[in-house]
Design a protein around this motif. Structure first.
Motif, PDB file in Angstrom:
ATOM      1  N   PHE A 195       0.843  -1.201   0.000  1.00  0.00           N
ATOM      2  CA  PHE A 195       0.000   0.000   0.000  1.00  0.00           C
ATOM      3  C   PHE A 195       0.879   1.253   0.000  1.00  0.00           C
ATOM      4  O   PHE A 195       0.529   2.284   0.569  1.00  0.00           O
ATOM      5  CB  PHE A 195      -0.929  -0.018   1.226  1.00  0.00           C
ATOM      6  N   SER A 196       2.025   1.149  -0.688  1.00  0.00           N
ATOM      7  CA  SER A 196       3.014   2.235  -0.678  1.00  0.00           C
ATOM      8  C   SER A 196       2.540   3.482  -1.418  1.00  0.00           C
ATOM      9  O   SER A 196       3.185   4.535  -1.339  1.00  0.00           O
ATOM     10  CB  SER A 196       4.333   1.754  -1.283  1.00  0.00           C
ATOM     11  N   ASP A 197       1.410   3.389  -2.122  1.00  0.00           N
ATOM     12  CA  ASP A 197       0.877   4.562  -2.808  1.00  0.00           C
ATOM     13  C   ASP A 197       0.142   5.500  -1.853  1.00  0.00           C
ATOM     14  O   ASP A 197      -0.234   6.607  -2.237  1.00  0.00           O
ATOM     15  CB  ASP A 197      -0.066   4.131  -3.933  1.00  0.00           C
ATOM     16  N   HIS A 198      -0.053   5.065  -0.608  1.00  0.00           N
ATOM     17  CA  HIS A 198      -0.755   5.909   0.359  1.00  0.00           C
ATOM     18  C   HIS A 198       0.146   7.068   0.787  1.00  0.00           C
ATOM     19  O   HIS A 198       1.340   6.879   1.033  1.00  0.00           O
ATOM     20  CB  HIS A 198      -1.158   5.080   1.587  1.00  0.00           C
ATOM     21  N   PRO A 199      -0.397   8.285   0.912  1.00  0.00           N
ATOM     22  CA  PRO A 199       0.427   9.450   1.274  1.00  0.00           C
ATOM     23  C   PRO A 199       1.152   9.299   2.618  1.00  0.00           C
ATOM     24  O   PRO A 199       2.218   9.895   2.811  1.00  0.00           O
ATOM     25  CB  PRO A 199      -0.594  10.600   1.336  1.00  0.00           C
ATOM     26  N   ALA A 200       0.594   8.518   3.517  1.00  0.00           N
ATOM     27  CA  ALA A 200       1.195   8.373   4.849  1.00  0.00           C
ATOM     28  C   ALA A 200       2.081   7.134   4.952  1.00  0.00           C
ATOM     29  O   ALA A 200       2.485   6.762   6.057  1.00  0.00           O
ATOM     30  CB  ALA A 200       0.103   8.315   5.915  1.00  0.00           C
ATOM     31  N   TYR A 201       2.409   6.514   3.827  1.00  0.00           N
ATOM     32  CA  TYR A 201       3.172   5.256   3.851  1.00  0.00           C
ATOM     33  C   TYR A 201       4.485   5.378   4.632  1.00  0.00           C
ATOM     34  O   TYR A 201       4.766   4.570   5.516  1.00  0.00           O
ATOM     35  CB  TYR A 201       3.460   4.807   2.413  1.00  0.00           C
ATOM     36  N   ALA A 202       5.273   6.385   4.336  1.00  0.00           N
ATOM     37  CA  ALA A 202       6.576   6.541   5.005  1.00  0.00           C
ATOM     38  C   ALA A 202       6.392   6.741   6.502  1.00  0.00           C
ATOM     39  O   ALA A 202       7.139   6.177   7.318  1.00  0.00           O
ATOM     40  CB  ALA A 202       7.342   7.715   4.401  1.00  0.00           C
ATOM     41  N   GLU A 203       5.402   7.529   6.871  1.00  0.00           N
ATOM     42  CA  GLU A 203       5.144   7.787   8.291  1.00  0.00           C
ATOM     43  C   GLU A 203       4.672   6.526   9.004  1.00  0.00           C
ATOM     44  O   GLU A 203       5.096   6.245  10.134  1.00  0.00           O
ATOM     45  CB  GLU A 203       4.089   8.886   8.429  1.00  0.00           C
ATOM     46  N   VAL A 204       3.808   5.760   8.356  1.00  0.00           N
ATOM     47  CA  VAL A 204       3.304   4.518   8.955  1.00  0.00           C
ATOM     48  C   VAL A 204       4.459   3.542   9.189  1.00  0.00           C
ATOM     49  O   VAL A 204       4.552   2.924  10.252  1.00  0.00           O
ATOM     50  CB  VAL A 204       2.217   3.895   8.051  1.00  0.00           C
ATOM     51  N   CYS A 205       5.339   3.405   8.205  1.00  0.00           N
ATOM     52  CA  CYS A 205       6.488   2.506   8.358  1.00  0.00           C
ATOM     53  C   CYS A 205       7.417   2.982   9.479  1.00  0.00           C
ATOM     54  O   CYS A 205       7.903   2.172  10.275  1.00  0.00           O
ATOM     55  CB  CYS A 205       7.269   2.411   7.041  1.00  0.00           C
ATOM     56  N   ALA A 206       7.646   4.282   9.535  1.00  0.00           N
ATOM     57  CA  ALA A 206       8.518   4.827  10.571  1.00  0.00           C
ATOM     58  C   ALA A 206       7.915   4.614  11.955  1.00  0.00           C
ATOM     59  O   ALA A 206       8.628   4.270  12.914  1.00  0.00           O
ATOM     60  CB  ALA A 206       8.769   6.308  10.324  1.00  0.00           C
ATOM     61  N   ARG A 207       6.620   4.816  12.068  1.00  0.00           N
ATOM     62  CA  ARG A 207       5.949   4.624  13.355  1.00  0.00           C
ATOM     63  C   ARG A 207       6.055   3.165  13.805  1.00  0.00           C
ATOM     64  O   ARG A 207       6.302   2.876  14.980  1.00  0.00           O
ATOM     65  CB  ARG A 207       4.495   5.058  13.238  1.00  0.00           C
ATOM     66  N   PHE A 208       5.885   2.254  12.862  1.00  0.00           N
ATOM     67  CA  PHE A 208       6.005   0.836  13.191  1.00  0.00           C
ATOM     68  C   PHE A 208       7.436   0.494  13.596  1.00  0.00           C
ATOM     69  O   PHE A 208       7.662  -0.228  14.578  1.00  0.00           O
ATOM     70  CB  PHE A 208       5.569  -0.022  12.003  1.00  0.00           C
ATOM     71  N   ARG A 209       8.411   0.998  12.848  1.00  0.00           N
ATOM     72  CA  ARG A 209       9.815   0.734  13.196  1.00  0.00           C
ATOM     73  C   ARG A 209      10.146   1.288  14.591  1.00  0.00           C
ATOM     74  O   ARG A 209      10.862   0.656  15.367  1.00  0.00           O
ATOM     75  CB  ARG A 209      10.744   1.351  12.147  1.00  0.00           C
ATOM     76  N   ASN A 210       9.627   2.453  14.911  1.00  0.00           N
ATOM     77  CA  ASN A 210       9.845   3.020  16.237  1.00  0.00           C
ATOM     78  C   ASN A 210       9.285   2.109  17.324  1.00  0.00           C
ATOM     79  O   ASN A 210       9.920   1.877  18.359  1.00  0.00           O
ATOM     80  CB  ASN A 210       9.194   4.406  16.336  1.00  0.00           C
ATOM     81  N   SER A 211       8.092   1.611  17.087  1.00  0.00           N
ATOM     82  CA  SER A 211       7.454   0.723  18.072  1.00  0.00           C
ATOM     83  C   SER A 211       8.253  -0.557  18.268  1.00  0.00           C
ATOM     84  O   SER A 211       8.495  -0.995  19.401  1.00  0.00           O
ATOM     85  CB  SER A 211       6.027   0.407  17.615  1.00  0.00           C
ATOM     86  N   MET A 212       8.685  -1.168  17.153  1.00  0.00           N
ATOM     87  CA  MET A 212       9.447  -2.414  17.241  1.00  0.00           C
ATOM     88  C   MET A 212      10.847  -2.168  17.812  1.00  0.00           C
ATOM     89  O   MET A 212      11.391  -3.026  18.518  1.00  0.00           O
ATOM     90  CB  MET A 212       9.549  -3.075  15.865  1.00  0.00           C
ATOM     91  N   LEU A 213      11.438  -1.017  17.517  1.00  0.00           N
ATOM     92  CA  LEU A 213      12.738  -0.662  18.086  1.00  0.00           C
ATOM     93  C   LEU A 213      12.671  -0.691  19.614  1.00  0.00           C
ATOM     94  O   LEU A 213      13.533  -1.270  20.286  1.00  0.00           O
ATOM     95  CB  LEU A 213      13.145   0.727  17.603  1.00  0.00           C
ATOM     96  N   LEU A 214      11.622  -0.088  20.148  1.00  0.00           N
ATOM     97  CA  LEU A 214      11.460  -0.038  21.596  1.00  0.00           C
ATOM     98  C   LEU A 214      11.273  -1.432  22.180  1.00  0.00           C
ATOM     99  O   LEU A 214      11.798  -1.748  23.252  1.00  0.00           O
ATOM    100  CB  LEU A 214      10.262   0.857  21.935  1.00  0.00           C
ATOM    101  N   LYS A 215      10.558  -2.284  21.454  1.00  0.00           N
ATOM    102  CA  LYS A 215      10.282  -3.642  21.959  1.00  0.00           C
ATOM    103  C   LYS A 215      11.520  -4.529  21.960  1.00  0.00           C
ATOM    104  O   LYS A 215      11.713  -5.340  22.865  1.00  0.00           O
ATOM    105  CB  LYS A 215       9.186  -4.295  21.116  1.00  0.00           C
ATOM    106  N   CYS A 216      12.350  -4.407  20.932  1.00  0.00           N
ATOM    107  CA  CYS A 216      13.437  -5.377  20.772  1.00  0.00           C
ATOM    108  C   CYS A 216      14.807  -4.860  21.196  1.00  0.00           C
ATOM    109  O   CYS A 216      15.793  -5.593  21.140  1.00  0.00           O
ATOM    110  CB  CYS A 216      13.496  -5.876  19.331  1.00  0.00           C
ATOM    111  N   ALA A 217      14.904  -3.597  21.651  1.00  0.00           N
ATOM    112  CA  ALA A 217      16.208  -2.984  21.931  1.00  0.00           C
ATOM    113  C   ALA A 217      17.010  -3.744  22.973  1.00  0.00           C
ATOM    114  O   ALA A 217      18.242  -3.789  22.903  1.00  0.00           O
ATOM    115  CB  ALA A 217      16.021  -1.535  22.372  1.00  0.00           C
ATOM    116  N   ARG A 218      16.333  -4.364  23.935  1.00  0.00           N
ATOM    117  CA  ARG A 218      17.050  -5.078  24.996  1.00  0.00           C
ATOM    118  C   ARG A 218      17.315  -6.541  24.644  1.00  0.00           C
ATOM    119  O   ARG A 218      18.232  -7.147  25.200  1.00  0.00           O
ATOM    120  CB  ARG A 218      16.250  -5.012  26.297  1.00  0.00           C
ATOM    121  N   THR A 219      16.490  -7.114  23.756  1.00  0.00           N
ATOM    122  CA  THR A 219      16.591  -8.555  23.496  1.00  0.00           C
ATOM    123  C   THR A 219      17.223  -8.900  22.154  1.00  0.00           C
ATOM    124  O   THR A 219      17.736 -10.002  21.971  1.00  0.00           O
ATOM    125  CB  THR A 219      15.198  -9.205  23.571  1.00  0.00           C
TER     126      THR A 219
END
Length: 294
Positions: A234-258
């Motif tokens: 769904f990369s044609d969506h205007p918010a695609y980059a922001e959605v991916c960044a938000r997800f990466r931020n969330s997963m970064l926080l989850k996996c940073a220690r493990t």
């Protein structure tokens, strides 16, 4: 197992079993115990290496539901093949480690009657542990309707995978599941809502979600790879980059220690303009882990 009650819509429940021997009997039993009267149950073992097949066969001999054993093909391909064999206008894909509450199908079928715009009906869940003991009271969430923007932008609490009921028409309109995307529930919700249908999520608790050592969401690398692959469709969506960044931020926080390696990869992939509190917390956890490792 198929009921002969033809006054109600036929619901085809598909359980794709894979190495859930300790849980599969409870999962199948919960479908057999439904109060709804017109259910077709299809169970497919997708190449289990534990005792799942033996356990399922014992139940199949007793209850007579459709059972197929196959070499491992993955969940999405297994679901597509099973839907092609199923006869119901309403389709339920159910986890071989989860448990349906007895009124689940009856509540969803009643709700979907007269609402052709609803492509997916879901409900709330209660978490249980590997032994089947509750992990606490479920979240109190009201009835809500999600469109594509809600799902893609994560604007409302989402639809729990163990509670999804699909309208066959909606599945067929979007071509079913994509075998290349192994995290099937998010992808299919996005496809169906983009096609113009809604996801309606009931307030009632419809299923017990079992939390154990091999839950998919605990495999961070798997989650990152497949969620990003899903969003890319769904990369044609205007918010695609922001959605991916938000997800990466969330997963970064989850996996940073493990999983420091994955965390560093995610950090490098987040553009500076999307850095926020989660990014900084994740970075701190990475640095904290580096100091402790010395």
């Amino acid at each position: 197992m198929t009921s002969l009650n033809t006054e109600q819509p036929l619901v085809s429940v598909i359980i794709a079993s894979y190495n859930h021997g300790p849980y599969i009997e409870a999962s199948i039993g919960s479908v057999l115990a439904q109060t709804y009267g017109n259910v077709e149950l299809l169970v497919v073992d997708d190449g289990s290496t534990d005792d799942s097949v033996e356990r399922i066969r014992r139940l199949q001999q007793q209850h007579g539901f459709d059972f197929l054993v196959q070499k491992n093909q993955g969940l999405s391909r297994t679901l597509n093949d099973s839907i092609a064999r199923a006869r119901g206008d309403l389709i339920v894909s159910f986890g071989s480690d989860d448990v349906m509450l007895p009124e689940r199908l009856a509540l969803q079928v009643a709700y979907m009657q007269g609402k052709p715009e609803v492509g997916i009906c879901a409900g709330n869940i209660e978490e249980i542990d590997a032994r089947g003991v509750s992990r606490g009271a479920p979240r109190k969430l009201a009835l809500r309707r999600l469109d594509f923007e809600d799902v893609f932008l994560n604007r409302k609490p989402g639809a729990p995978a163990p509670t999804l009921m699909f309208r066959r028409e909606a599945l067929e309109k979007v071509g079913g599941f994509d075998p290349q995307i192994r995290l099937e529930d998010l992808y299919i919700q996005l496809k169906i809502t983009r096609a113009g249908y809604f996801v309606d999520i009931l307030a009632e608790v419809l299923a017990l979600y079992r939390v154990h050592g091999t839950n998919t969401y605990k495999n961070y690398r798997f989650m990152v790879d497949n969620v990003l692959k899903t969003y890319a469709a769904f990369s044609d969506h205007p918010a695609y980059a922001e959605v991916c960044a938000r997800f990466r931020n969330s997963m970064l926080l989850k996996c940073a220690r493990t999983d420091r390696q994955l965390a560093v990869e995610l950090l490098r992939q987040i553009p500076a303009k999307y850095w926020g509190s989660k990014t900084l917390k994740g970075l701190w956890r990475i640095l904290e882990g580096s100091v402790k490792a010395r």
